[in-house]
Write a protein that holds these residues in place. Structure first.
Motif, short mmCIF file in Angstrom:
data_model
loop_
_atom_site.label_atom_id
_atom_site.label_comp_id
_atom_site.label_asym_id
_atom_site.label_seq_id
_atom_site.Cartn_x
_atom_site.Cartn_y
_atom_site.Cartn_z
N VAL A 1 0.85 -1.19 0.00
CA VAL A 1 0.00 0.00 0.00
C VAL A 1 0.89 1.24 0.00
CG1 VAL A 1 -1.90 1.19 1.14
CG2 VAL A 1 -1.71 -1.30 1.30
N VAL A 2 0.66 2.15 -0.96
CA VAL A 2 1.44 3.38 -1.07
C VAL A 2 0.48 4.56 -1.18
CG1 VAL A 2 3.40 2.23 -2.18
CG2 VAL A 2 1.58 3.21 -3.59
N ASP A 3 1.00 5.74 -0.92
CA ASP A 3 0.23 6.97 -1.04
C ASP A 3 0.29 7.44 -2.49
OD1 ASP A 3 -0.79 9.63 -0.87
OD2 ASP A 3 -0.27 9.68 1.25
N ALA A 4 -0.87 7.78 -3.04
CA ALA A 4 -0.93 8.15 -4.45
C ALA A 4 -0.21 9.45 -4.74
CB ALA A 4 -2.39 8.25 -4.90
N ARG A 5 -0.02 10.31 -3.73
CA ARG A 5 0.59 11.61 -3.99
C ARG A 5 2.10 11.51 -4.20
NH1 ARG A 5 -2.26 14.25 1.18
NH2 ARG A 5 -1.72 12.17 1.93
N ASN A 6 2.72 10.43 -3.74
CA ASN A 6 4.15 10.21 -3.99
C ASN A 6 4.41 8.70 -3.90
OD1 ASN A 6 6.86 10.48 -4.41
ND2 ASN A 6 7.29 11.66 -2.57
N PRO A 7 4.00 7.93 -4.90
CA PRO A 7 4.08 6.47 -4.78
C PRO A 7 5.50 5.93 -4.64
CG PRO A 7 2.63 7.13 -6.59
CD PRO A 7 3.36 8.35 -6.15
N LEU A 8 6.45 6.53 -5.34
CA LEU A 8 7.81 5.99 -5.32
C LEU A 8 8.49 6.20 -3.97
CD1 LEU A 8 9.11 7.02 -8.85
CD2 LEU A 8 7.97 4.92 -8.12
N PHE A 9 8.05 7.19 -3.20
CA PHE A 9 8.63 7.40 -1.87
C PHE A 9 8.26 6.25 -0.93
CE2 PHE A 9 8.22 9.06 2.46
CZ PHE A 9 9.50 9.56 2.68
N TYR A 10 7.06 5.70 -1.08
CA TYR A 10 6.58 4.65 -0.18
C TYR A 10 6.82 3.25 -0.74
CZ TYR A 10 4.06 8.57 1.89
OH TYR A 10 3.74 9.78 2.46
N ARG A 11 7.34 3.15 -1.93
CA ARG A 11 7.58 1.84 -2.54
C ARG A 11 8.96 1.33 -2.14
NH1 ARG A 11 9.68 0.55 -8.00
NH2 ARG A 11 9.20 -1.65 -8.43
N CYS A 12 9.02 0.05 -1.82
CA CYS A 12 10.29 -0.59 -1.46
C CYS A 12 10.60 -1.68 -2.49
CB CYS A 12 10.21 -1.19 -0.05
SG CYS A 12 11.75 -1.95 0.51
N PRO A 13 11.46 -1.42 -3.47
CA PRO A 13 11.74 -2.43 -4.50
C PRO A 13 12.40 -3.69 -3.94
CG PRO A 13 12.47 -0.23 -5.20
CD PRO A 13 12.15 -0.14 -3.75
N ASP A 14 13.20 -3.54 -2.88
CA ASP A 14 13.88 -4.72 -2.35
C ASP A 14 12.91 -5.69 -1.69
OD1 ASP A 14 16.59 -5.95 -1.82
OD2 ASP A 14 15.85 -5.81 0.23
N LEU A 15 11.78 -5.20 -1.19
CA LEU A 15 10.78 -6.10 -0.62
C LEU A 15 10.19 -6.99 -1.71
CD1 LEU A 15 9.22 -6.94 1.90
CD2 LEU A 15 7.54 -5.18 1.36
N GLU A 16 10.02 -6.45 -2.91
CA GLU A 16 9.54 -7.27 -4.02
C GLU A 16 10.57 -8.34 -4.38
OE1 GLU A 16 8.70 -4.56 -7.16
OE2 GLU A 16 7.42 -3.26 -5.93
N VAL A 17 11.85 -7.97 -4.31
CA VAL A 17 12.91 -8.96 -4.58
C VAL A 17 12.91 -10.05 -3.51
CG1 VAL A 17 15.40 -9.25 -4.83
CG2 VAL A 17 14.29 -7.23 -5.78
N TYR A 18 12.70 -9.65 -2.25
CA TYR A 18 12.68 -10.62 -1.15
C TYR A 18 11.51 -11.59 -1.30
CZ TYR A 18 12.36 -12.42 3.63
OH TYR A 18 12.29 -13.23 4.74
#
Length: 493
Positions: free
Chosen positions: A90-107
């Motif tokens: 779940v991320v905030d639509a006003r700044n999605p990339l700030f709340y996104r964690c790419p390494d969690l997707e890798v994990y």
């Protein structure tokens, strides 16, 4: 170094150490291990992860987020990731990339190669339709699975209420044609989550026919604090099952909620993932850190003033901010002190000392910024951030009023052909600005002590000390005559 050069150097340093920002991994384990052995292995792996991030924190050119340092909270994340078939971030639509964690997707991929991560863009009703189109193009271009969603709107629909879009963020009537840009409702989101999870399970088992009526798919919800995970869970369940508050960190343990025989939701506590940020005040303005723990209120409000245009602040709060000086850039954002003092003057916020209560005003402005009363949003990295989108979304701004005021001749724009303003005016403006914003020297000017007492300084003008009026018969010098009475000596009888 100028601020632009310092920021460019920080970006280069962040790109160099981007691979070092990892989510802590759970060490390998099996059912034969004892509790003490498992706990020792997890603590050792967690300490090694903390040491690697401590080396990054020693770098003065980098600023790390205050990531979660409690092992028990990360254990909750490990359990949610391991038992979930579909992981929803779940991320905030006003700044999605700030709340996104790419390494969690890798994990998640390391645990199970068939597992997917869905980016649930919450608070999408705060974005105009054109901005959602740009973000959907960006997500499709980078192969990110995403959905637009609004937990607040879904909860209001369950209660039979309709949200009023006072800030002009209403939906476009043509948005329902495109499934990527539409804001999903409760039933549509539940169906989409179940279909995605069942597809993942069918890929694991090799065929869709293996899924029986008794088998249930698990969907886990993870993300930063205060992005709306618990609100989303409550909206999907249809009743309040998890605690919801504006203060980050309400959820302490993961919760499993059964929606139906085929779908189970799992809510994870909010975690601050390790990432690079510009300052701690940006975390406060983003709602990740609690506002009540704020110590420097002007720095946090300055983040808001830099992101929200001047005309939007004036229109939302119905205030008039001081205009830039003639020698300043006319397009500069307002200073935090200007916003706070104008807000305090319009609301009557006065502290016990008689000065404007800037702390109370800062908390209210930051809460409005987080709740969406002050509209703002970030554009995708490949699109320039244009302030006109925000002004158009808010509605007719007060720019016409500002233009008419500036035409009265009070503040003239600086023209280098006509000559620079006089040095005395510039120094006077700088001194007055420093005194208004508390930037002047705290040393009081040394005043010469008066020779007389304060109550004797305001007296009527005295007559001239001319003693000629005392002279009698023109013989004396004007001084009073002292007559001494001498007692005769007692000489006896």
């Amino acid at each position: 170094m100028t601020p632009e050069e310092r920021r460019e150097q920080q970006k280069n340093e962040e790109a160099l150490h981007a691979s070092s920002l990892r989510v802590p991994r759970r060490p390998p384990w099996n059912a034969k291990m004892s509790v003490e052995e498992l706990d020792a292995n997890e603590r050792e792996a967690f300490l090694s992860w903390r040491r690697s991030l401590a080396r990054l924190e020693e770098n003065e050119k980098l600023v790390l987020t205050p990531f979660e340092k409690n092992l028990d909270i990360w254990r909750q994340l490990w359990r949610v990731v391991e038992r979930s078939d579909l992981l929803v971030m779940v991320v905030d639509a006003r700044n999605p990339l700030f709340y996104r964690c790419p390494d969690l997707e890798v994990y998640a991929k390391e645990i199970d190669e068939h597992r997917r991560t869905l980016l649930l863009v919450n608070k999408a009703d705060l974005l105009p339709f054109s901005i959602r189109e740009k973000w959907s193009d960006y997500f499709r271009k980078h192969g990110i699975l995403f959905l637009f969603w609004s937990a607040k709107a879904a909860s209001a629909a369950l209660e039979g209420k309709t949200l009023g879009y006072s800030n002009g963020m209403q939906s476009n009537p043509h948005e329902s044609v495109d499934t990527d840009t539409k804001i999903y409702g409760r039933d549509d989101l539940l169906a989409r989550l179940q279909s995605e999870a069942e597809e993942i399970v069918s890929m694991k088992n090799g065929s869709r026919s293996d899924i029986g009526a008794s088998n249930s798919v698990v969907v886990g919800f993870v993300g930063y604090p205060n992005v709306g995970k618990s609100s989303t869970i409550n909206a999907l369940v249809g009743e309040k099952r998890t605690g919801v508050t504006s203060t980050p960190g309400k959820t302490k343990h993961f919760q499993t909620l059964i929606i139906s025989d085929k779908l189970t939701l799992c809510d994870c506590p909010g975690l601050v993932f390790p990432s690079f940020t510009s300052s701690r005040y940006e975390m406060i303005a983003s709602g990740v850190l609690p506002i009540d723990r704020m110590t420097e209120h002007r720095e946090a409000v300055q983040v808001v003033a830099d992101r929200v245009p001047r005309s939007v602040i004036e229109k939302v709060y119905k205030i008039t901010l001081p205009k830039p000086k003639p020698y300043e850039p006319q397009s500069r954002p307002p200073w935090a002190a200007e916003v706070l003092r104008s807000y305090c003057a319009s609301r009557g916020y006065v502290a016990a000392s008689g000065l404007p209560d800037e702390t109370r005003a800062a908390r209210q402005i930051l809460k409005d910024y987080i709740d969406g009363k002050l509209p703002h949003f970030e554009m995708p990295p490949d699109v320039s951030n244009d302030e006109h989108h925000i002004e158009d979304a808010v509605g007719p701004s007060s720019s016409e009023v500002l233009d008419s005021d500036s035409s009265d001749g009070e503040v003239l724009p600086y023209d280098e052909h006509e000559g620079a303003p006089s040095l005395e005016h510039v120094l006077d403006d700088l001194n007055s600005f420093d005194m208004d914003n508390g930037l002047a020297s705290h040393k009081a000017p040394v005043q010469k002590k008066s020779a007389s007492a304060p109550h004797k300084q305001h007296k009527k003008p005295q007559r001239k000390k001319d003693r000629s009026w005392r002279v009698r018969d023109g013989e004396a010098d004007g001084m009073p005559v002292v007559r001494v009475f001498q007692k005769p000596v007692n000489t006896g009888p």
